[in-house]
Every structure is written in structure tokens, then in C-alpha cells.
Motif scaffolding. Sequence first.
Motif, mmCIF file in Angstrom:
data_model
loop_
_atom_site.group_PDB
_atom_site.id
_atom_site.type_symbol
_atom_site.label_atom_id
_atom_site.label_comp_id
_atom_site.label_asym_id
_atom_site.label_seq_id
_atom_site.Cartn_x
_atom_site.Cartn_y
_atom_site.Cartn_z
ATOM 1 N N ARG A 112 38.961 36.633 36.127
ATOM 2 C CA ARG A 112 38.139 38.016 35.712
ATOM 3 C C ARG A 112 38.068 38.740 37.014
ATOM 4 N NH1 ARG A 112 34.346 39.651 31.313
ATOM 5 N NH2 ARG A 112 34.528 41.624 31.480
ATOM 6 N N GLY A 113 37.651 38.269 38.163
ATOM 7 C CA GLY A 113 37.331 38.811 39.322
ATOM 8 C C GLY A 113 38.659 39.653 39.875
ATOM 9 N N GLN A 114 39.692 39.172 39.455
ATOM 10 C CA GLN A 114 40.843 39.828 40.140
ATOM 11 C C GLN A 114 41.270 40.957 39.279
ATOM 12 O OE1 GLN A 114 44.413 37.527 39.980
ATOM 13 N NE2 GLN A 114 45.296 38.479 41.565
ATOM 14 N N ILE A 115 41.015 40.760 37.837
ATOM 15 C CA ILE A 115 41.278 41.984 36.947
ATOM 16 C C ILE A 115 40.221 43.039 37.152
ATOM 17 C CG2 ILE A 115 41.305 42.587 34.538
ATOM 18 C CD1 ILE A 115 42.514 39.731 33.905
ATOM 19 N N GLU A 116 38.845 42.615 37.287
ATOM 20 C CA GLU A 116 37.981 43.713 37.474
ATOM 21 C C GLU A 116 38.002 44.341 38.889
ATOM 22 O OE1 GLU A 116 36.062 44.919 35.246
ATOM 23 O OE2 GLU A 116 36.128 43.503 33.506
ATOM 24 N N GLY A 117 38.660 43.586 39.833
ATOM 25 C CA GLY A 117 38.829 44.168 41.173
ATOM 26 C C GLY A 117 37.250 43.938 42.047
ATOM 27 N N PHE A 142 42.123 40.422 30.108
ATOM 28 C CA PHE A 142 41.354 39.223 30.278
ATOM 29 C C PHE A 142 41.739 38.267 29.128
ATOM 30 C CE2 PHE A 142 37.779 36.030 30.510
ATOM 31 C CZ PHE A 142 38.052 35.306 31.741
ATOM 32 N N VAL A 143 41.540 38.794 27.827
ATOM 33 C CA VAL A 143 41.814 38.185 26.764
ATOM 34 C C VAL A 143 43.560 37.586 26.634
ATOM 35 C CG1 VAL A 143 41.933 38.085 24.173
ATOM 36 C CG2 VAL A 143 40.046 38.920 25.303
ATOM 37 N N GLU A 144 44.044 38.716 27.039
ATOM 38 C CA GLU A 144 45.691 38.312 26.982
ATOM 39 C C GLU A 144 45.904 37.180 28.111
ATOM 40 O OE1 GLU A 144 48.151 39.513 25.055
ATOM 41 O OE2 GLU A 144 47.465 41.530 24.246
ATOM 42 N N TRP A 145 45.439 37.309 29.118
ATOM 43 C CA TRP A 145 45.799 36.173 30.196
ATOM 44 C C TRP A 145 45.310 35.085 29.980
ATOM 45 C CZ3 TRP A 145 45.104 32.778 33.759
ATOM 46 C CH2 TRP A 145 45.397 32.725 34.877
ATOM 47 N N VAL A 146 43.867 34.968 29.290
ATOM 48 C CA VAL A 146 43.785 33.334 28.981
ATOM 49 C C VAL A 146 44.417 32.902 27.969
ATOM 50 C CG1 VAL A 146 41.635 32.193 28.067
ATOM 51 C CG2 VAL A 146 41.161 33.943 29.734
ATOM 52 N N ALA A 147 45.041 33.679 26.933
ATOM 53 C CA ALA A 147 45.725 33.126 25.928
ATOM 54 C C ALA A 147 46.891 32.809 26.393
ATOM 55 C CB ALA A 147 45.929 34.195 24.851
ATOM 56 N N ARG A 148 47.635 33.699 27.322
ATOM 57 C CA ARG A 148 48.883 33.046 27.810
ATOM 58 C C ARG A 148 48.934 31.866 28.561
ATOM 59 N NH1 ARG A 148 49.490 38.726 29.242
ATOM 60 N NH2 ARG A 148 48.943 37.952 31.171
ATOM 61 N N TYR A 149 47.929 31.657 29.357
ATOM 62 C CA TYR A 149 47.815 30.609 30.455
ATOM 63 C C TYR A 149 47.451 29.200 29.601
ATOM 64 C CZ TYR A 149 46.576 27.807 34.600
ATOM 65 O OH TYR A 149 46.492 27.019 35.365
ATOM 66 N N ALA A 190 34.046 46.240 47.456
ATOM 67 C CA ALA A 190 34.562 46.474 46.066
ATOM 68 C C ALA A 190 35.906 46.154 45.705
ATOM 69 C CB ALA A 190 34.069 47.877 45.488
ATOM 70 N N SER A 191 36.362 45.176 46.333
ATOM 71 C CA SER A 191 37.671 44.607 45.978
ATOM 72 C C SER A 191 37.636 43.105 45.736
ATOM 73 C CB SER A 191 38.610 45.126 47.225
ATOM 74 O OG SER A 191 37.971 44.138 48.381
ATOM 75 N N PHE A 192 38.660 42.748 45.012
ATOM 76 C CA PHE A 192 38.812 41.439 44.754
ATOM 77 C C PHE A 192 38.991 40.390 46.045
ATOM 78 C CE2 PHE A 192 41.763 37.515 43.891
ATOM 79 C CZ PHE A 192 40.871 36.907 43.123
ATOM 80 N N GLY A 193 38.351 39.147 45.875
ATOM 81 C CA GLY A 193 38.400 38.084 46.956
ATOM 82 C C GLY A 193 37.564 37.085 46.460
ATOM 83 N N VAL A 194 37.998 35.784 47.063
ATOM 84 C CA VAL A 194 37.287 34.508 46.591
ATOM 85 C C VAL A 194 36.937 33.942 47.912
ATOM 86 C CG1 VAL A 194 37.459 32.469 45.395
ATOM 87 C CG2 VAL A 194 38.925 34.429 44.561
ATOM 88 N N THR A 195 35.484 33.770 47.725
ATOM 89 C CA THR A 195 34.782 32.956 48.824
ATOM 90 C C THR A 195 34.393 31.716 48.417
ATOM 91 O OG1 THR A 195 33.903 35.181 49.967
ATOM 92 C CG2 THR A 195 33.129 33.037 50.300
#
Length: 736
Positions: free
Chosen positions: A350-355, A93-100, A221-226
Amino acid sequence: MAEPDPTDRPADRPGATVAEVLVPTGLDQTYSYSVPTHLDLAPGDVVAVPFGPREWQGVVWEVRDRVSAGASNLKSVARKLDSPPLAPNLRRFVEWVARYTLAPRGMVLRMALRGPDHDEPERMQVGVRLVGPPPERMTPARARVIAAAEGGLAFGKRALAEAAAVSVGVVDGLVDEGTLEAVGIPPPPIAPRPDPDHATTALEDGQAAAARALVGAVAAASFGVTLLEGVTGSGKTEVYFEAVAEAVRAGRQSLILMPEIALTGQFLARFEQRFGVRPAEWHSGVAGRRRERTFAAVASGEALVVAGARSALFLPFRTLGLVVVDEEHEAAYKQEDGVHYNARDMAVVRGQIEGCPVVLASATPSIESRVNAKRGRYRHLRLDSRFGGRALPSIAAIDMRVDAPERGRWLSPRLAQAVTQTLEAGEQALLYLNRRGYAPLTLCRACGHRFQCPNCTAWLVEHRFRRALVCHHCGHIERRPESCPSCGVADALIPCGPGVERLAEEVAERFPGHRALVLSSDFPGGTERLRRELDAVAAGEFRVVIGTQLVAKGHNFPFLSLVGVVDGDIGLSSGDPRAAERTFQVLQQVTGRAGRGDTAGRALVQTFQPDHPVMKALVSGDVERFYAEETAMREAAGLPPFGRLAALVVSAADRAQAETHARALARCADPPPDVLLLGPAEAPLAVIRGRHRFRLLAKTPREFDLQGWLRGWLARAPKATGSVRVAVDVDPMSFL
């Protein structure tokens, strides 16, 4: 046995290893350190390392053998710290935020570390308990306090006073008499386990259907956005509480993000009513030893539910099973300094990374979230009616061109009459004005002198309660003089325009005998005072409430039947492409405070633009038409979410240096044909805290690799020297 020398080099030892350590500072690279033989390090471990002239905290990013690292004569890791390691998902997550965001990894890492240990104990609350004989002079109020304190338990002063329906002064009087004794009450536990079945809520059909969908997402217990969209008062909180309960049953952690967690005492009380305990809190008001304990409880998995501000996204959750972003439309989720990130968008990452599932909740969702739902990227759940069959407030616009207030006053005759009727009915009225202080501008009527901040290109705001002129951008304060500093004429300074303090004066004159309260974040007393005042408003202790934007953020005032918006046009004239959307959201939210109890609600909005699409949508209740028109305008202009924006702000202590560097940046940008680069131009707020500011703005298609192009551009650009700083803001929310 002698302790190993921390400067011991591994050069002649077979099998020596090298740790690549990321240090929480403004640097993007890791640094190589040799690992002493007595240390067993793994990626994620928190260590102390020599860095420059002193020792720093850092995180092991990678461990390699010395031969492959090709290193020699390296400094050694000093020691491994007793701190929870950063799990692989959090490092990703740290790497992703830094890249973005194009922020250095070290700056992002800083938000994920707990900081140095604090030795000071947590502040102990002072309480009272019944220990002595009754006082010589007994009154009914004192008798109620003694009855409420029976049993020998310790009570907080305010809690005991409220239980006995008396003032805190009555409790203090009994302490002076020796009837009550002051005692210390230890701080509450950090993370008691919530009971998912403590007090289940009877949900209505629409709520129950939405809750089943969210519970199913948590169980999967899987990623998805509502996107959970519901009108004000529809019970969105109770719906996502069921998802939290499911996560608790499964032993997984939940994170509930809120834009103003330090003010949401009502939310914490509702959580306690539902689950029997309060959640762990994480925000700027949690400090010292309590902050450390909360950090450790999250890392160990002991804290099953955390309610926090945007920084809670970087906590080291052990088993994150649900992320909720309440009031997802709020601009407060965007961090505007340091690492520029939007907590709503990063929560999805973060939700996607954590699943785990992510829930975005709002009565007025952002256009970005609505478009994602329309495209099928997010599931869309809707609650179209208020809980308990309560009606939405009726909303009407007051045309200030026709129904203007008297000279020197700010409430139109129609709004003043509505407040009078509300008070006569024994109900509560809220007057909303998003301007802190007494007046936004003070000038001299003799010479025209205007008071401006010496550090910013902004007018000083008069705060009459503090007898001061204040800059809301840098915090500069100066005493309001009796005479003009330019021409010397006495008693010539006049306030221009209203703030909430000036509005309070008019309320006191118009409605004497009715208790009024000004709610503003800049009054003394901080978060605790605001929480107490909000609770008092909810209890009906004040008849007229005058408030800034903080009153619009999810509060439930059951006695409130009238909302008057004093200036509905604030924000509509700015150059922000989201101006109409933001104005609609805040007005829809604040008018939605009315009629949430047993009394029907109504709202009156004072405006000079009654035909503006925002006003027409508010009055008609045709929300879908407003969203459709605003979305079509964004799409036609290629603005987010149909295009992408990035801002570069160049600042320096000297104006010429800032402008020169900004122009040098523009010359080496080399934008592709489908990229529009605007600027450099002086920022609308040209100077803040003594730094001159120039802006460049890039607009690209949605599919364009914006970060890749920005990296190439910055690599070609001349290095910033002296006081020059370049801040990159991907997906900017502020255009000042």
C-alpha cells in the motif's frame, strides 16, 4: 417529471455507455451494466446494481461505450450510492492483493467497502453532573466527589470516581441522593485535528537520530521502508510519533497498524498526551453509525491519523503520507480466513502504491524483515538501550527437571520464592501462561475417557469460572458433568495441566491477602473490560497478574518488577518452521514488561529445555547470535525468506470427499523440477467445525513465479463440488 425507469435499456440511444461493475462477493470477474442517461458514472463510483434475485452494492471498475463493449440487452445500474468513490490507488491495491493471494477480486473489494448504511445511532455514554444539594450523610469520599464535580460539567462515572479516588459505588450513591444527576454524554468526535506541537517529547540522542531519519522520509513524500528495531522500553512509539507529527504538519494522513488495537488503551492515551486528541479508531469494536462516520472522515481527509487493525489497510485514504506497522512481527497480522493476507507485507505494498514511507517497528523483528534490512531493501534504525537509562531485566532459566514444583502445583520453589520477595517489597509480579481456561484437558480417572469437541479434533478446555467445557476452535460449549458420560462414575473427572484459571487458584493459596487478576480474552465484558483491567494493572491496583499472550503486546506496567514464565516450552515442540522464532519473540516481549519503571526488573523462565537455543539466547541476551543461527537454518532449508511456501487446504463435510479431491489436486499439479510438493496429508487439526481437512504444501525457490504456477494448477484441477472447498494460502503462517 417522471423518474427514469431503472430497467431502461440503452439499445436505441446513441452514445449509451456500459459500466463494468465489480461486486463484493466470491467472484473474480466484473459484470456489464448499461448506464442510464441520467447517471454520470466514473471508475471508482459505488453503485447499486441488480445481481441475481436482489440488489447489490458494487464498484464501477471501468466505463466504456456500448459499441466497443459489444453488449446488448444489459440490465441497468439502479443508482449511484452516496458513498466515497474508490480512488485509483485503492483499486490498484485491491487488484494487487487479489493477484498475490489468488483470492477473487470481489472478496478483496468487500474489505474496502463500508457496507450497508446503519440507521441505529451511536451508543450514548451515561455520565453525571452536580445539580442538587449535598446529601444528608456526608463522608470524606462523598465530599471528594462533590469537589471534583464542581463547575456543572458532565463527567463519566468512572472518570469522576478516579478523579476523586473513590469507587463507582460512591458516585451511584450520590445519584440516588439527588446530589448528582445522570445525563447522556454524546460520543466523542471522530477525527479532531491532532496538534503536532501539543506536547513535544524530549528525546534522547539515539531516539532523536532515529526520529530525524523518519521525519526526513515523511518530508520526502516518497516510498521507502524503515525497520525501527529497539529493545523493550526504548521509546519506539515516541520516535515514530515524530514522523506522524511531520505528516500532520504537511496535511497528510497517517495509518498506524496494531495487532490488538481493541486492547491498546495505553497507546491511545499516549497518543492523546502527545497530540492533544485521540486518533480515529478502526477495528471490529467500531460498529454502526460510528463506523460509517469514521469511513467518511478517512475518505474526506478529515481523519489525519487512524489507529487500526489489519482491516484499516483497505480504508479509502485521500492523502496517505505514512504507514506504521507496530509490533510488525506479530502473527495476528495474518488473516487466516477469507482472503489470506499478511497485513505487514500488504502495508508495504500500500505504501509503494501510495508513494509514502512505511515504518515497521518491533523489539523482536521477524526474520523476513531483518533479512530485507540486511540486503538493503529496508533502512535499519536501532535503539539499543531503554529510555531514561533503565536497565533491561535480568533473565534466568529454571530447570524444571531439577527444581520441579510440588505435586499438583505449577510454580517451582524458586519462582514462588521470587514472587514472595517481590510482594514483600511492595512491587508487582506477572505470571505468564499462554493457556486460557482452567485446564487444557479433562479426563476420567476411572475409564480414561477424554472430552473432545464433537465438531473438531481438539480437546475441550475446562473453564471453571464458567462451569463449562469449551472448544477454542469452533466455540462449542457444554456443561461440565458431575459424572463420566462414558462409564457413569461420579466425581472421577480430573483436570490435566494448567490454564490461567488454575494458576490463579495456586496464587490465591500461596499469596493470600494480595490482590490478583487474571487477564484473558475469553472472560465476559469484552474489550472495554480488558482495557479497564489493563489500566488498573498499570496503576498498580493488583499485586499479582496472571495473563495469557495479550499481556505481552506492548503494555507498560511501571510497578512491575518480576515476570515469571510458567511454561516457556509451549510452542517449541510444534511442527511450525517458525516455532523457535515465535517462542523467542513472545518470551522476549513478555519478559521485557519487567523493570520499565523505577525498580530494576528480572524474569524467571520455567523450562524443561534450558539448553535450547531460544532459552540460551534469552538468558545470555545474545539476540544477534539467535537471529544469525535461525536465519542460517532457514537459508539452508530454503524456507522463507529464502524460499517461498504456499498451502492448499481441501475441506469437506465428508472425509472421503476431502481426501479424494486433495489427491485429484495432487495428480494434476505437475510441479517443475525445482518445486517440492508435499501431501496431501491429513491436517494436524484434521476436523474443524465439522469439516475434514487435508493439506498440500508447495515449496519453491524465491525467484519462482509461484502465483502463476498456482493459477495454472488450479485451472487444470477438477472443480470442487458438493461441500468441497479449496483454500489457497500464499506465505502461510499457520501449519495446523
